[in-house]
Structure formats: C-alpha cells, structure tokens
Design a protein around this motif. Structure first.
Motif, PDB file in Angstrom:
ATOM      1  N   SER A 136      57.884  50.909  62.031  1.00 40.01           N
ATOM      2  CA  SER A 136      58.697  50.434  60.916  1.00 40.01           C
ATOM      3  C   SER A 136      58.055  49.211  60.279  1.00 40.01           C
ATOM      4  CB  SER A 136      60.099  50.077  61.414  1.00 40.01           C
ATOM      5  OG  SER A 136      60.021  48.938  62.250  1.00 40.01           O
ATOM      6  N   ARG A 137      58.488  48.914  59.078  1.00 42.02           N
ATOM      7  CA  ARG A 137      57.976  47.728  58.387  1.00 42.02           C
ATOM      8  C   ARG A 137      58.313  46.470  59.163  1.00 42.02           C
ATOM      9  NH1 ARG A 137      59.139  49.999  52.783  1.00 42.02           N
ATOM     10  NH2 ARG A 137      61.216  50.015  53.607  1.00 42.02           N
ATOM     11  N   ALA A 138      59.501  46.446  59.789  1.00 41.20           N
ATOM     12  CA  ALA A 138      59.886  45.269  60.570  1.00 41.20           C
ATOM     13  C   ALA A 138      58.918  45.074  61.727  1.00 41.20           C
ATOM     14  CB  ALA A 138      61.308  45.418  61.096  1.00 41.20           C
ATOM     15  N   TYR A 139      58.531  46.171  62.384  1.00 42.03           N
ATOM     16  CA  TYR A 139      57.580  46.073  63.489  1.00 42.03           C
ATOM     17  C   TYR A 139      56.237  45.569  62.986  1.00 42.03           C
ATOM     18  CZ  TYR A 139      54.372  47.411  67.173  1.00 42.03           C
ATOM     19  OH  TYR A 139      53.398  47.388  68.123  1.00 42.03           O
ATOM     20  N   VAL A 140      55.775  46.117  61.878  1.00 42.45           N
ATOM     21  CA  VAL A 140      54.485  45.702  61.318  1.00 42.45           C
ATOM     22  C   VAL A 140      54.541  44.240  60.904  1.00 42.45           C
ATOM     23  CG1 VAL A 140      52.878  46.053  59.399  1.00 42.45           C
ATOM     24  CG2 VAL A 140      53.844  48.026  60.610  1.00 42.45           C
ATOM     25  N   ARG A 141      55.655  43.833  60.289  1.00 42.26           N
ATOM     26  CA  ARG A 141      55.819  42.437  59.887  1.00 42.26           C
ATOM     27  C   ARG A 141      55.781  41.523  61.105  1.00 42.26           C
ATOM     28  NH1 ARG A 141      60.884  42.483  57.905  1.00 42.26           N
ATOM     29  NH2 ARG A 141      61.624  41.896  59.945  1.00 42.26           N
ATOM     30  N   ASP A 142      56.503  41.915  62.174  1.00 43.88           N
ATOM     31  CA  ASP A 142      56.512  41.107  63.392  1.00 43.88           C
ATOM     32  C   ASP A 142      55.132  41.072  64.035  1.00 43.88           C
ATOM     33  OD1 ASP A 142      59.150  40.572  63.000  1.00 43.88           O
ATOM     34  OD2 ASP A 142      59.890  41.927  64.548  1.00 43.88           O
ATOM     35  N   ALA A 143      54.414  42.188  64.000  1.00 39.29           N
ATOM     36  CA  ALA A 143      53.062  42.221  64.576  1.00 39.29           C
ATOM     37  C   ALA A 143      52.143  41.283  63.812  1.00 39.29           C
ATOM     38  CB  ALA A 143      52.518  43.647  64.557  1.00 39.29           C
ATOM     39  N   LYS A 144      52.297  41.240  62.488  1.00 40.86           N
ATOM     40  CA  LYS A 144      51.479  40.322  61.691  1.00 40.86           C
ATOM     41  C   LYS A 144      51.827  38.878  62.016  1.00 40.86           C
ATOM     42  CE  LYS A 144      50.732  43.390  57.779  1.00 40.86           C
ATOM     43  NZ  LYS A 144      51.088  43.662  56.377  1.00 40.86           N
ATOM     44  N   ALA A 145      53.110  38.591  62.211  1.00 35.70           N
ATOM     45  CA  ALA A 145      53.525  37.234  62.557  1.00 35.70           C
ATOM     46  C   ALA A 145      52.956  36.831  63.915  1.00 35.70           C
ATOM     47  CB  ALA A 145      55.051  37.121  62.572  1.00 35.70           C
ATOM     48  N   MET A 146      52.913  37.789  64.844  1.00 32.47           N
ATOM     49  CA  MET A 146      52.348  37.492  66.158  1.00 32.47           C
ATOM     50  C   MET A 146      50.866  37.182  66.048  1.00 32.47           C
ATOM     51  SD  MET A 146      54.035  40.306  68.636  1.00 32.47           S
ATOM     52  CE  MET A 146      55.536  41.060  68.098  1.00 32.47           C
ATOM     53  N   ALA A 147      50.181  37.979  65.256  1.00 35.70           N
ATOM     54  CA  ALA A 147      48.742  37.789  65.118  1.00 35.70           C
ATOM     55  C   ALA A 147      48.427  36.521  64.334  1.00 35.70           C
ATOM     56  CB  ALA A 147      48.119  38.994  64.424  1.00 35.70           C
ATOM     57  N   ALA A 148      49.376  36.078  63.523  1.00 29.94           N
ATOM     58  CA  ALA A 148      49.131  34.908  62.689  1.00 29.94           C
ATOM     59  C   ALA A 148      49.485  33.596  63.392  1.00 29.94           C
ATOM     60  CB  ALA A 148      49.936  35.025  61.392  1.00 29.94           C
ATOM     61  N   THR A 149      49.923  33.664  64.644  1.00 31.05           N
ATOM     62  CA  THR A 149      50.230  32.447  65.380  1.00 31.05           C
ATOM     63  C   THR A 149      48.913  31.813  65.815  1.00 31.05           C
ATOM     64  OG1 THR A 149      52.297  33.420  66.168  1.00 31.05           O
ATOM     65  CG2 THR A 149      51.484  31.488  67.341  1.00 31.05           C
ATOM     66  N   PRO A 150      48.519  30.706  65.191  1.00 30.12           N
ATOM     67  CA  PRO A 150      47.211  30.122  65.497  1.00 30.12           C
ATOM     68  C   PRO A 150      47.181  29.458  66.873  1.00 30.12           C
ATOM     69  CG  PRO A 150      48.384  28.781  63.892  1.00 30.12           C
ATOM     70  CD  PRO A 150      49.234  29.986  64.154  1.00 30.12           C
ATOM     71  N   ALA A 151      46.029  29.582  67.525  1.00 29.68           N
ATOM     72  CA  ALA A 151      45.862  28.989  68.853  1.00 29.68           C
ATOM     73  C   ALA A 151      44.420  28.544  69.039  1.00 29.68           C
ATOM     74  CB  ALA A 151      46.244  30.003  69.931  1.00 29.68           C
ATOM     75  N   ASP A 152      44.256  27.479  69.801  1.00 30.95           N
ATOM     76  CA  ASP A 152      42.933  27.004  70.211  1.00 30.95           C
ATOM     77  C   ASP A 152      42.873  27.105  71.727  1.00 30.95           C
ATOM     78  OD1 ASP A 152      42.327  26.303  67.589  1.00 30.95           O
ATOM     79  OD2 ASP A 152      43.009  24.233  67.854  1.00 30.95           O
ATOM     80  N   VAL A 153      41.709  27.483  72.254  1.00 30.69           N
ATOM     81  CA  VAL A 153      41.511  27.536  73.702  1.00 30.69           C
ATOM     82  C   VAL A 153      40.298  26.678  74.019  1.00 30.69           C
ATOM     83  CG1 VAL A 153      41.104  29.018  75.695  1.00 30.69           C
ATOM     84  CG2 VAL A 153      42.433  29.890  73.761  1.00 30.69           C
ATOM     85  N   MET A 154      40.491  25.749  74.958  1.00 31.11           N
ATOM     86  CA  MET A 154      39.403  24.854  75.342  1.00 31.11           C
ATOM     87  C   MET A 154      39.188  24.940  76.840  1.00 31.11           C
ATOM     88  SD  MET A 154      40.312  21.588  72.942  1.00 31.11           S
ATOM     89  CE  MET A 154      41.970  21.477  73.545  1.00 31.11           C
ATOM     90  N   GLU A 155      37.932  24.805  77.236  1.00 34.08           N
ATOM     91  CA  GLU A 155      37.601  24.796  78.656  1.00 34.08           C
ATOM     92  C   GLU A 155      37.092  23.414  79.028  1.00 34.08           C
ATOM     93  OE1 GLU A 155      34.835  27.049  82.003  1.00 34.08           O
ATOM     94  OE2 GLU A 155      34.608  27.579  79.890  1.00 34.08           O
ATOM     95  N   TYR A 156      37.734  22.840  80.026  1.00 26.16           N
ATOM     96  CA  TYR A 156      37.302  21.565  80.584  1.00 26.16           C
ATOM     97  C   TYR A 156      36.694  21.834  81.953  1.00 26.16           C
ATOM     98  CZ  TYR A 156      39.984  19.290  76.896  1.00 26.16           C
ATOM     99  OH  TYR A 156      40.453  18.872  75.691  1.00 26.16           O
ATOM    100  N   SER A 157      36.150  20.819  82.572  1.00 24.92           N
ATOM    101  CA  SER A 157      35.511  21.007  83.872  1.00 24.92           C
ATOM    102  C   SER A 157      36.509  21.443  84.945  1.00 24.92           C
ATOM    103  CB  SER A 157      34.806  19.726  84.310  1.00 24.92           C
ATOM    104  OG  SER A 157      35.750  18.675  84.424  1.00 24.92           O
ATOM    105  N   ASN A 158      37.786  21.040  84.803  1.00 20.68           N
ATOM    106  CA  ASN A 158      38.766  21.380  85.833  1.00 20.68           C
ATOM    107  C   ASN A 158      39.954  22.200  85.338  1.00 20.68           C
ATOM    108  OD1 ASN A 158      39.856  19.375  84.292  1.00 20.68           O
ATOM    109  ND2 ASN A 158      40.689  18.215  86.002  1.00 20.68           N
ATOM    110  N   SER A 159      39.942  22.598  84.049  1.00 25.54           N
ATOM    111  CA  SER A 159      41.096  23.346  83.528  1.00 25.54           C
ATOM    112  C   SER A 159      40.765  24.068  82.225  1.00 25.54           C
ATOM    113  CB  SER A 159      42.275  22.403  83.286  1.00 25.54           C
ATOM    114  OG  SER A 159      41.954  21.485  82.259  1.00 25.54           O
ATOM    115  N   TYR A 160      41.682  24.966  81.856  1.00 21.16           N
ATOM    116  CA  TYR A 160      41.671  25.606  80.539  1.00 21.16           C
ATOM    117  C   TYR A 160      42.914  25.109  79.815  1.00 21.16           C
ATOM    118  CZ  TYR A 160      38.297  28.788  82.600  1.00 21.16           C
ATOM    119  OH  TYR A 160      37.199  29.314  83.219  1.00 21.16           O
ATOM    120  N   VAL A 161      42.775  24.802  78.535  1.00 20.40           N
ATOM    121  CA  VAL A 161      43.904  24.298  77.753  1.00 20.40           C
ATOM    122  C   VAL A 161      44.090  25.192  76.539  1.00 20.40           C
ATOM    123  CG1 VAL A 161      44.826  22.347  76.447  1.00 20.40           C
ATOM    124  CG2 VAL A 161      43.527  21.935  78.539  1.00 20.40           C
ATOM    125  N   PHE A 162      45.332  25.672  76.363  1.00 22.63           N
ATOM    126  CA  PHE A 162      45.702  26.530  75.239  1.00 22.63           C
ATOM    127  C   PHE A 162      46.636  25.720  74.349  1.00 22.63           C
ATOM    128  CE2 PHE A 162      44.734  29.027  78.901  1.00 22.63           C
ATOM    129  CZ  PHE A 162      44.043  30.126  78.417  1.00 22.63           C
TER     130      PHE A 162
END
Length: 158
Positions: free
Chosen positions: A35-61
């Motif tokens: 459905s269009r609602a599903y496609v709209r929600d899928a686009k919103a999910m994909a559009a949620t920006p995120a950064d991922v960083m790796e440190y010497s002792n951890s990963y940070v999202f």
C-alpha cells in the motif's frame, strides 16, 4: 482503473505507473502491491539519518530523532548481532484540526513509524549497550569485546 487488465499486461511497470497515478484506495486493496502507506513508511524509515563511528573500545550510532520523546524510542538486539532502533513520530493532535479554514501550504516533516537496523561486527559486546536521547539526537554506544590477551607460556630447559 486497472491499467494492467486494460492493456493485458501484468508487469512491474504498470504497477509503478498505477502508484504514480495514485489510484483510489479501494482499487489499491485489490492489488498485491504494498500500500501507499507502507511505501511512505518505508521511505520514512530509510530517510532516518544515522552516523556510525568506531572507536578503539566501542561503536557509536548517532540517529537524528527530532520531536520524538525518549520514551517512544526502542533500542533492541535481534538475531544476536542486529541493533534495531525503532519508534513512531506522531503528529500533534492540534495540528490535525482544520479550524478556521487553516490548511497546510507545505508539509515536509515526516510522521509515522520508523526503524533502522545495523548489523553489528563480531567484536561487539551486545551485553554492554547504552542509549541516550538528548536534544532530538539518539546516541547508542555498543562496547567492543576486549581482544584476547596473548598467553605467555614459560619454556623450561630440559
């Protein structure tokens, strides 16, 4: 109007064309397409920006979550190594009211459910995860499993 049956074709092209033409919802239910609602929600999910960083002792999202309360955000581990961040951004009930002839001129902010999944590396310690939401930014820290220490064996002279 079902273009596929009209033209006798059952191809993805016609499915996409129907979605572009935004057919009425009752016809949408008769198709096997999302459905269009599903496609709209899928686009919103994909559009949620995120950064991922790796440190010497951890990963940070770091995930942008403007307008979402910390209590509405879920941080989970699936399948032993998949970090899942999910929730829902709800529209303010006051904004839904169409009082005094007020209407949207432009609506760019996304509302609805969102979800991001991140596959964690083998050295991520899923038992040591912390999450902090401040000023609309979610920071999830996953500690690393310490590398195995080399074992020294004393050699005896015979």
């Amino acid at each position: 109007m079902d273009l596929r049956s009209l033209a006798g074709f059952d191809s993805p092209f016609f499915s996409i064309l129907e979605d572009v033409l935004e057919l009425p919802e009752e016809q949408e239910k008769t198709r096997n397409n999302p459905s269009r609602a599903y496609v709209r929600d899928a686009k919103a999910m994909a559009a949620t920006p995120a950064d991922v960083m790796e440190y010497s002792n951890s990963y940070v999202f770091i995930v942008d979550m403007p307008g979402i309360k910390a209590s509405e955000i879920k941080v989970q581990i699936e399948s032993e190594n998949v970090l899942v961040v999910s929730g829902e951004r709800k529209r303010d009930p006051k904004e839904k009211d169409n009082k005094d002839g007020v209407k949207y001129v432009r609506m760019e902010r996304r509302f609805g459910k969102f979800m991001r999944k991140f596959v964690l590396p083998d050295n991520a310690n899923v038992d040591k995860i912390s999450a902090l939401c401040q000023d609309g930014v979610l920071t999830v820290t996953v500690e690393k499993v310490p590398p195995p220490q080399p074992k020294t064996i004393q050699v005896q002279v015979a």
